[in-house]
Write an enzyme that holds these catalytic residues in place. Structure first.
Site, PDB file in Angstrom:
ATOM      1  N   SER A 274       0.853  -1.194   0.000  1.00  0.00           N
ATOM      2  CA  SER A 274       0.000   0.000   0.000  1.00  0.00           C
ATOM      3  C   SER A 274       0.883   1.236   0.000  1.00  0.00           C
ATOM      4  O   SER A 274       1.839   1.328   0.763  1.00  0.00           O
ATOM      5  CB  SER A 274      -0.889   0.008   1.246  1.00  0.00           C
ATOM      6  OG  SER A 274      -1.458   1.295   1.411  1.00  0.00           O
TER       7      SER A 274
ATOM      8  N   HIS B  47      -1.011  -1.620  -3.974  1.00  0.00           N
ATOM      9  CA  HIS B  47      -2.345  -1.393  -3.395  1.00  0.00           C
ATOM     10  C   HIS B  47      -2.568   0.108  -3.264  1.00  0.00           C
ATOM     11  O   HIS B  47      -1.785   0.810  -2.630  1.00  0.00           O
ATOM     12  CB  HIS B  47      -2.410  -2.083  -2.030  1.00  0.00           C
ATOM     13  CG  HIS B  47      -3.731  -2.018  -1.358  1.00  0.00           C
ATOM     14  ND1 HIS B  47      -4.727  -2.952  -1.552  1.00  0.00           N
ATOM     15  CD2 HIS B  47      -4.233  -1.135  -0.458  1.00  0.00           C
ATOM     16  CE1 HIS B  47      -5.777  -2.657  -0.806  1.00  0.00           C
ATOM     17  NE2 HIS B  47      -5.511  -1.547  -0.132  1.00  0.00           N
TER      18      HIS B  47
ATOM     19  N   ASP C 148      -5.116   3.068  -2.104  1.00  0.00           N
ATOM     20  CA  ASP C 148      -6.244   3.332  -1.207  1.00  0.00           C
ATOM     21  C   ASP C 148      -6.906   4.654  -1.557  1.00  0.00           C
ATOM     22  O   ASP C 148      -6.369   5.730  -1.282  1.00  0.00           O
ATOM     23  CB  ASP C 148      -5.745   3.370   0.243  1.00  0.00           C
ATOM     24  CG  ASP C 148      -5.348   1.995   0.736  1.00  0.00           C
ATOM     25  OD1 ASP C 148      -6.225   1.108   0.782  1.00  0.00           O
ATOM     26  OD2 ASP C 148      -4.158   1.796   1.062  1.00  0.00           O
TER      27      ASP C 148
ATOM     28  N   MET D  34      -9.772   7.217  -0.851  1.00  0.00           N
ATOM     29  CA  MET D  34     -10.698   7.625   0.225  1.00  0.00           C
ATOM     30  C   MET D  34     -11.355   8.945  -0.164  1.00  0.00           C
ATOM     31  O   MET D  34     -10.675   9.855  -0.660  1.00  0.00           O
ATOM     32  CB  MET D  34      -9.939   7.808   1.536  1.00  0.00           C
ATOM     33  CG  MET D  34      -9.161   6.592   1.975  1.00  0.00           C
ATOM     34  SD  MET D  34      -8.376   6.865   3.574  1.00  0.00           S
ATOM     35  CE  MET D  34      -7.354   5.392   3.718  1.00  0.00           C
TER      36      MET D  34
ATOM     37  N   HIS E  96      -8.362  -0.061  -4.005  1.00  0.00           N
ATOM     38  CA  HIS E  96      -9.290  -0.261  -2.888  1.00  0.00           C
ATOM     39  C   HIS E  96     -10.099   1.015  -2.716  1.00  0.00           C
ATOM     40  O   HIS E  96      -9.592   2.027  -2.234  1.00  0.00           O
ATOM     41  CB  HIS E  96      -8.453  -0.583  -1.632  1.00  0.00           C
ATOM     42  CG  HIS E  96      -9.250  -0.781  -0.387  1.00  0.00           C
ATOM     43  ND1 HIS E  96      -8.653  -0.878   0.854  1.00  0.00           N
ATOM     44  CD2 HIS E  96     -10.582  -0.902  -0.169  1.00  0.00           C
ATOM     45  CE1 HIS E  96      -9.580  -1.054   1.776  1.00  0.00           C
ATOM     46  NE2 HIS E  96     -10.760  -1.058   1.180  1.00  0.00           N
TER      47      HIS E  96
ATOM     48  N   MET F 237     -12.489   3.132  -0.932  1.00  0.00           N
ATOM     49  CA  MET F 237     -13.202   3.448   0.315  1.00  0.00           C
ATOM     50  C   MET F 237     -14.014   4.707   0.037  1.00  0.00           C
ATOM     51  O   MET F 237     -13.707   5.803   0.525  1.00  0.00           O
ATOM     52  CB  MET F 237     -12.194   3.643   1.452  1.00  0.00           C
ATOM     53  CG  MET F 237     -11.643   2.316   1.965  1.00  0.00           C
ATOM     54  SD  MET F 237     -10.173   2.508   2.966  1.00  0.00           S
ATOM     55  CE  MET F 237      -8.925   2.537   1.686  1.00  0.00           C
TER      56      MET F 237
ATOM     57  N   MET G 146     -10.952  -6.411   5.879  1.00  0.00           N
ATOM     58  CA  MET G 146     -10.246  -5.350   6.609  1.00  0.00           C
ATOM     59  C   MET G 146      -9.890  -5.881   7.991  1.00  0.00           C
ATOM     60  O   MET G 146     -10.758  -6.345   8.736  1.00  0.00           O
ATOM     61  CB  MET G 146     -11.136  -4.105   6.766  1.00  0.00           C
ATOM     62  CG  MET G 146     -11.419  -3.321   5.505  1.00  0.00           C
ATOM     63  SD  MET G 146     -10.000  -2.536   4.706  1.00  0.00           S
ATOM     64  CE  MET G 146      -9.186  -1.685   6.042  1.00  0.00           C
TER      65      MET G 146
ATOM     66  N   GLY H  14      -9.651   3.633   6.756  1.00  0.00           N
ATOM     67  CA  GLY H  14      -9.508   5.084   6.866  1.00  0.00           C
ATOM     68  C   GLY H  14      -8.135   5.576   7.237  1.00  0.00           C
ATOM     69  O   GLY H  14      -7.848   6.759   7.043  1.00  0.00           O
TER      70      GLY H  14
ATOM     71  N   GLY I 279      -1.312   2.430   9.798  1.00  0.00           N
ATOM     72  CA  GLY I 279      -0.624   2.459  11.079  1.00  0.00           C
ATOM     73  C   GLY I 279      -1.428   1.997  12.273  1.00  0.00           C
ATOM     74  O   GLY I 279      -1.017   2.225  13.414  1.00  0.00           O
TER      75      GLY I 279
ATOM     76  N   ASP J  29      -6.200  -6.702   5.004  1.00  0.00           N
ATOM     77  CA  ASP J  29      -5.706  -5.335   4.825  1.00  0.00           C
ATOM     78  C   ASP J  29      -5.720  -4.594   6.161  1.00  0.00           C
ATOM     79  O   ASP J  29      -6.782  -4.311   6.707  1.00  0.00           O
ATOM     80  CB  ASP J  29      -6.607  -4.619   3.805  1.00  0.00           C
ATOM     81  CG  ASP J  29      -6.137  -3.205   3.491  1.00  0.00           C
ATOM     82  OD1 ASP J  29      -5.098  -2.779   4.034  1.00  0.00           O
ATOM     83  OD2 ASP J  29      -6.814  -2.532   2.689  1.00  0.00           O
ATOM     84  N   GLY J  30      -4.513  -4.288   6.638  1.00  0.00           N
ATOM     85  CA  GLY J  30      -4.391  -3.424   7.793  1.00  0.00           C
ATOM     86  C   GLY J  30      -3.713  -4.072   8.986  1.00  0.00           C
ATOM     87  O   GLY J  30      -4.074  -5.166   9.403  1.00  0.00           O
ATOM     88  N   GLY J  31      -2.698  -3.393   9.497  1.00  0.00           N
ATOM     89  CA  GLY J  31      -2.049  -3.830  10.728  1.00  0.00           C
ATOM     90  C   GLY J  31      -1.136  -5.029  10.568  1.00  0.00           C
ATOM     91  O   GLY J  31      -0.704  -5.621  11.560  1.00  0.00           O
TER      92      GLY J  31
ATOM     93  N   GLY K 262       1.200  -1.516   4.500  1.00  0.00           N
ATOM     94  CA  GLY K 262       1.564  -0.127   4.277  1.00  0.00           C
ATOM     95  C   GLY K 262       2.646   0.355   5.225  1.00  0.00           C
ATOM     96  O   GLY K 262       3.838   0.369   4.895  1.00  0.00           O
ATOM     97  N   SER K 263       2.241   0.726   6.427  1.00  0.00           N
ATOM     98  CA  SER K 263       3.179   1.409   7.324  1.00  0.00           C
ATOM     99  C   SER K 263       4.387   0.555   7.692  1.00  0.00           C
ATOM    100  O   SER K 263       5.477   1.084   7.907  1.00  0.00           O
ATOM    101  CB  SER K 263       2.449   1.890   8.582  1.00  0.00           C
ATOM    102  OG  SER K 263       1.792   0.817   9.206  1.00  0.00           O
TER     103      SER K 263
HETATM  104  C1  DX5 Z   1      -6.551   1.406   5.521  1.00  0.00           C
HETATM  105  C2  DX5 Z   1      -6.099   0.957   4.163  1.00  0.00           C
HETATM  106  C3  DX5 Z   1      -4.893   0.107   4.155  1.00  0.00           C
HETATM  107  C4  DX5 Z   1      -3.673   0.732   4.770  1.00  0.00           C
HETATM  108  C5  DX5 Z   1      -2.964  -0.347   5.489  1.00  0.00           C
HETATM  109  O1  DX5 Z   1      -7.819   1.950   5.442  1.00  0.00           O
HETATM  110  O2  DX5 Z   1      -7.105   0.214   3.511  1.00  0.00           O
HETATM  111  O3  DX5 Z   1      -4.594  -0.376   2.855  1.00  0.00           O
HETATM  112  O4  DX5 Z   1      -2.789   1.305   3.859  1.00  0.00           O
HETATM  113  O5  DX5 Z   1      -1.944   0.253   6.155  1.00  0.00           O
HETATM  114  P1  DX5 Z   1      -1.182  -0.432   7.356  1.00  0.00           P
HETATM  115  O6  DX5 Z   1      -0.414  -1.563   6.797  1.00  0.00           O
HETATM  116  O7  DX5 Z   1      -0.362   0.679   7.866  1.00  0.00           O
HETATM  117  O8  DX5 Z   1      -2.227  -0.877   8.344  1.00  0.00           O
HETATM  118 ZN    ZN Z   2      -6.504  -0.750   1.563  1.00  0.00          ZN
END
Ligand code: DX5
Ligand code: ZN
Length: 231
Positions: A7, A32, A34, A36, A65, A67, A140, A145, A148, A178-180, A200-201
């Site tokens: 991401s 990926h 995102d 929003m 993705h 959102m 998710m 949103g 991190g 997706d996420g964390g 991502g992070s």
């Molecule tokens: C959050 C996004 C994710 C995000 C994941 O709403 O959909 O794709 O980038 O980031 P990390 O890996 O930091 O949780």
């Molecule tokens: Zn995402």
């Protein structure tokens, strides 16, 4: 083998072309993106133009993705921009008063692969009527949103349930989380049966992102139980 979808959300948006080059160099398996809209989630990121501008700079599949509150208004533009995979949220389809199935069919008819995402409060069983028309179920593992956040372990159980359902039915959709996610919880995520990990992070906060992508990939390779899960 679990694929890594990098991401760009936590990358430096002032240097996105460089971030893309980093992901290519590692390499990750997918990019990926995102999107929003400030309505489905509070934050606003970017739209189809940015994706179209990045498209010639990468050979990797673009995993978009959405959102956004009214995905039906936007999917065509993202397909034109070069999205290989377009994922919409089940919750957004419902909130807009529409049904997800025709939208997923339209995404496929437009030439992209179709994904459906569920936020943490939505049960995996809500996807049951759609499993025959999707290429990807995106679970998710944080609230949508922001990057991190910390992974919500019960969401991995939903991925596990979907993987079991798929294996029993012989359906072919992929499952992403997706996420964390990071290399520490990669084995647990792999054991849940996911095919794609969106990260991502953990990548962009690492001192050397290319090396982190490689380390995460190795952690996933170690986590998949022998013979377990679908490809
Ligand atoms: C959050 C996004 C994710 C995000 C994941 O709403 O959909 O794709 O980038 O980031 P990390 O890996 O930091 O949780
Ligand atoms: Zn995402």
């Amino acid at each position: 083998m679990v694929q890594v979808a990098s991401s760009l959300l936590s990358a430096d948006f002032g240097q996105l072309a460089q971030a893309l080059a980093t992901v290519e160099q590692a390499p990750a398996d997918l990019i990926h993106l995102d999107v929003m809209d400030g309505r489905f989630v509070g934050e606003i990121t970017f739209g189809a133009k940015l994706i179209a501008d990045l498209r010639p700079r990468s050979t990797l599949p673009f995993d978009v993705h959405l959102m956004v509150q009214e995905p039906a208004r936007h999917v065509e533009r993202f397909a034109e921009a070069g999205a290989d995979l377009i994922t919409v949220h089940l919750e957004a389809c419902r909130a807009a008063g529409g049904r997800a199935r025709p939208l997923l069919e339209a995404i496929r008819a437009g030439g992209a692969r179709a994904g459906i995402a569920i936020s943490p409060p939505t049960p995996a069983t809500a996807l049951e009527p759609l499993l025959d028309v999707i290429d990807l179920a995106l679970v998710m593992t944080v609230h949508p949103g922001a990057g991190g956040q910390r992974l919500i372990p019960s969401c991995l159980d939903k991925a596990r349930a979907l993987a079991g359902r798929r294996d029993r039915s012989g359906q072919a959709f992929l499952i992403s989380a997706d996420g964390g996610l990071h290399r520490g919880n990669a084995p647990a995520a792999a054991a849940a049966g996911i095919d794609i990990a969106v990260i991502g992070s953990a990548i962009w906060r690492a001192p050397i992102p290319v090396e982190e992508i490689r380390a995460i990939r190795a952690a996933f390779a170690a986590g998949r139980p022998a013979g377990g899960g679908a490809a």
